[in-house]
Design a protein around this motif. Sequence first.
Motif, short mmCIF file in Angstrom:
data_model
loop_
_atom_site.label_atom_id
_atom_site.label_comp_id
_atom_site.label_asym_id
_atom_site.label_seq_id
_atom_site.Cartn_x
_atom_site.Cartn_y
_atom_site.Cartn_z
N THR A 181 46.17 43.59 41.20
CA THR A 181 45.78 43.07 39.98
C THR A 181 45.90 41.40 40.17
N LEU A 182 44.89 40.60 40.33
CA LEU A 182 44.95 39.24 40.66
C LEU A 182 45.02 38.11 39.45
N GLY A 183 44.88 38.89 38.20
CA GLY A 183 44.81 38.07 37.07
C GLY A 183 44.45 38.87 35.66
N ALA B 46 40.51 41.22 29.63
CA ALA B 46 39.86 40.25 30.73
C ALA B 46 40.98 40.45 31.93
N TRP B 47 40.11 40.91 33.16
CA TRP B 47 41.13 40.91 34.06
C TRP B 47 40.40 40.99 35.39
N ILE B 48 41.36 40.67 36.50
CA ILE B 48 40.66 40.81 37.92
C ILE B 48 41.11 41.67 38.78
N SER B 49 40.51 42.61 39.36
CA SER B 49 41.44 43.61 40.28
C SER B 49 40.81 43.59 41.65
N GLN C 99 36.60 42.59 41.70
CA GLN C 99 35.83 42.64 40.50
C GLN C 99 36.48 41.97 39.24
N TYR C 100 35.42 41.10 38.58
CA TYR C 100 35.93 40.55 37.26
C TYR C 100 35.80 41.55 35.96
N PHE C 101 36.59 42.17 35.25
CA PHE C 101 36.24 43.19 34.19
C PHE C 101 36.45 42.42 32.82
N GLU C 102 35.68 42.79 31.91
CA GLU C 102 35.93 42.37 30.54
C GLU C 102 35.69 43.75 29.73
N GLY D 57 43.62 35.55 33.73
CA GLY D 57 42.52 36.13 34.35
C GLY D 57 41.27 35.47 34.25
N GLN D 58 40.89 34.90 33.12
CA GLN D 58 39.68 34.23 32.91
C GLN D 58 39.58 32.89 33.90
N MET D 59 40.75 32.20 33.78
CA MET D 59 40.92 30.83 34.63
C MET D 59 40.73 31.48 35.89
#
Length: 228
Positions: free
Chosen positions: A4-6, A22-25, A151-154, A222-224
Amino acid sequence: MRVTLGGGGTDVLWYSRLKGGAWISAAIDKYVYVTLSHSENPEEFRIVLPDEIITANSIDDIENPVVRTCFEVSGITRGVEVYIKSDATGRSGLGGSGALEVALLNALLTLGIRPVSKFRLGQLAASVEIEKLRIPVGPQDQMISALGGIQYFEMDKNGKITATPLKIHEETVAGLEENLLYFRTGIQRDTAAVLGDQKQKSDNEESKAEMISALDDIKELGQMTKGF
């Protein structure tokens, strides 16, 4: 498996139902492998795991809760043999259980001629832990394992998940890979226990505000990160 990146942790239901997650994996080149074959005995299930062999005469007799629940979700009731192998040890913090659920469900649904989309596969795999086994986790591991890529997830307050593949230049991805190192430390991380403790603190009025504030900050990261 994944890193997970954020925004990691904002997918847990108690928080996402309050504020949305909200997160980036990112999927990585470490895998859980599942191979299926018909059992010689049509009344028997045989599951070969890295550290044990399970033989059962019915789904209800399968002791491993994740494996048993995947069978229940898939609707497969006839005898099969399942071989499971992983590139990383359990509880390594790389989303191995989510990858197992995705791989096993994908194999079982394919065997039963009930293939589903990658997105739906991730949802079904997440339901194994969240809805069926009542483990206080979120869907981030299963969703990225099913979809792959970065991927960016919300996730909104009603549990609806959206996934956006990030268009990142190959040189940027290569630079990220070159600057990440992973080591096998032998330390095991029980995600369910960690998130269970987090959920317990969120139920306590004295610590709830602090927990929410911390996850607000993590979600903002994560959003940033998506915006960079």
